[in-house]
Design a protein around this motif. Structure first.
Motif, PDB file in Angstrom:
ATOM      1  N   UNK A  41       0.877  -1.175   0.000  1.00  0.00           N
ATOM      2  CA  UNK A  41       0.000   0.000   0.000  1.00  0.00           C
ATOM      3  C   UNK A  41       0.910   1.220   0.000  1.00  0.00           C
ATOM      4  N   UNK A  42       0.706   2.103  -0.986  1.00  0.00           N
ATOM      5  CA  UNK A  42       1.539   3.295  -1.089  1.00  0.00           C
ATOM      6  C   UNK A  42       0.687   4.534  -0.867  1.00  0.00           C
ATOM      7  N   UNK A  43       1.209   5.435  -0.026  1.00  0.00           N
ATOM      8  CA  UNK A  43       0.534   6.712   0.201  1.00  0.00           C
ATOM      9  C   UNK A  43       0.685   7.571  -1.053  1.00  0.00           C
ATOM     10  N   UNK A  44      -0.159   8.562  -1.182  1.00  0.00           N
ATOM     11  CA  UNK A  44      -0.098   9.420  -2.361  1.00  0.00           C
ATOM     12  C   UNK A  44       0.974  10.507  -2.217  1.00  0.00           C
ATOM     13  N   UNK A  50       0.715   5.342   4.270  1.00  0.00           N
ATOM     14  CA  UNK A  50      -0.696   5.016   4.007  1.00  0.00           C
ATOM     15  C   UNK A  50      -1.565   5.235   5.241  1.00  0.00           C
ATOM     16  N   UNK A  51      -2.758   5.736   5.027  1.00  0.00           N
ATOM     17  CA  UNK A  51      -3.678   6.005   6.124  1.00  0.00           C
ATOM     18  C   UNK A  51      -4.326   4.745   6.669  1.00  0.00           C
ATOM     19  N   UNK A  52      -5.130   4.931   7.669  1.00  0.00           N
ATOM     20  CA  UNK A  52      -5.845   3.822   8.298  1.00  0.00           C
ATOM     21  C   UNK A  52      -6.990   3.357   7.410  1.00  0.00           C
ATOM     22  N   UNK A  53      -7.329   2.085   7.522  1.00  0.00           N
ATOM     23  CA  UNK A  53      -8.518   1.565   6.858  1.00  0.00           C
ATOM     24  C   UNK A  53      -8.293   0.798   5.569  1.00  0.00           C
ATOM     25  N   UNK A  54      -7.058   0.768   5.033  1.00  0.00           N
ATOM     26  CA  UNK A  54      -6.796  -0.092   3.880  1.00  0.00           C
ATOM     27  C   UNK A  54      -6.859  -1.529   4.370  1.00  0.00           C
ATOM     28  N   UNK A  97      -2.506   3.227   9.886  1.00  0.00           N
ATOM     29  CA  UNK A  97      -2.085   4.580   9.530  1.00  0.00           C
ATOM     30  C   UNK A  97      -1.057   5.184  10.451  1.00  0.00           C
ATOM     31  N   UNK A  98      -0.271   4.344  11.109  1.00  0.00           N
ATOM     32  CA  UNK A  98       0.684   4.867  12.084  1.00  0.00           C
ATOM     33  C   UNK A  98       2.114   4.955  11.581  1.00  0.00           C
ATOM     34  N   UNK A  99       2.492   4.182  10.538  1.00  0.00           N
ATOM     35  CA  UNK A  99       3.893   4.185  10.097  1.00  0.00           C
ATOM     36  C   UNK A  99       4.040   3.533   8.729  1.00  0.00           C
TER      37      UNK A  99
END
Length: 133
Positions: A41-44, A50-54, A97-99
């Motif tokens: 999962x890659x953040x934008x 990446x945020x929480x919930x993926x 979504x913590x690290x």
């Protein structure tokens, strides 16, 4: 007539034994893996994780139940169970979504065989609009 019934019963027993039994009980399997062997999962945005919930659902394939699921990073991702069994056992992994991190969720079967799901939570690559280097 009884002789024919006895012969049919004997052949049925041989066929059942030859195919490894029946029902939903998993046998010893040479194959032991998960249907998701890597989840990335890659953040934008650059500098963000990446945020929480993926989330992703993982099915355990092969092996011998019961299965123990080990999450070495419980502050980074949540795994919805620590044990699984039954036919086509599944578990869910959810980002918190913590690290950003790279690690493996491991699944151990009854015979201590190990299957892994490689987790890659990556920083984004896009610059924020108006950001100065």
């Amino acid at each position: 007539m009884n002789r024919i019934k006895m012969m049919a019963a004997a052949l049925s027993t041989v066929a059942l034994v030859a195919c490894g039994g029946g029902g939903d009980v998993a046998g010893d399997s040479m194959e032991f893996t998960t249907n998701v062997d890597e989840w990335a999962v890659k953040a934008y945005w650059k500098g963000e994780c990446p945020g929480a919930g993926n989330e992703v659902w993982v099915t355990i394939v092969g092996g011998q139940p019961p299965f123990r699921i080990r999450n070495p990073m419980p502050t980074v991702v949540q795994v919805d169970r620590t044990e699984a069994s039954g036919k086509d056992p599944v578990f869910k992994i959810t980002t918190l979504g913590t690290a950003c991190a790279e690690f493996s969720i491991t699944v151990h079967d009854y015979h201590s065989q190990v299957a892994e799901v490689e987790i890659k939570l990556e920083e984004g690559s896009e610059e924020l609009p108006g950001a100065t280097p």
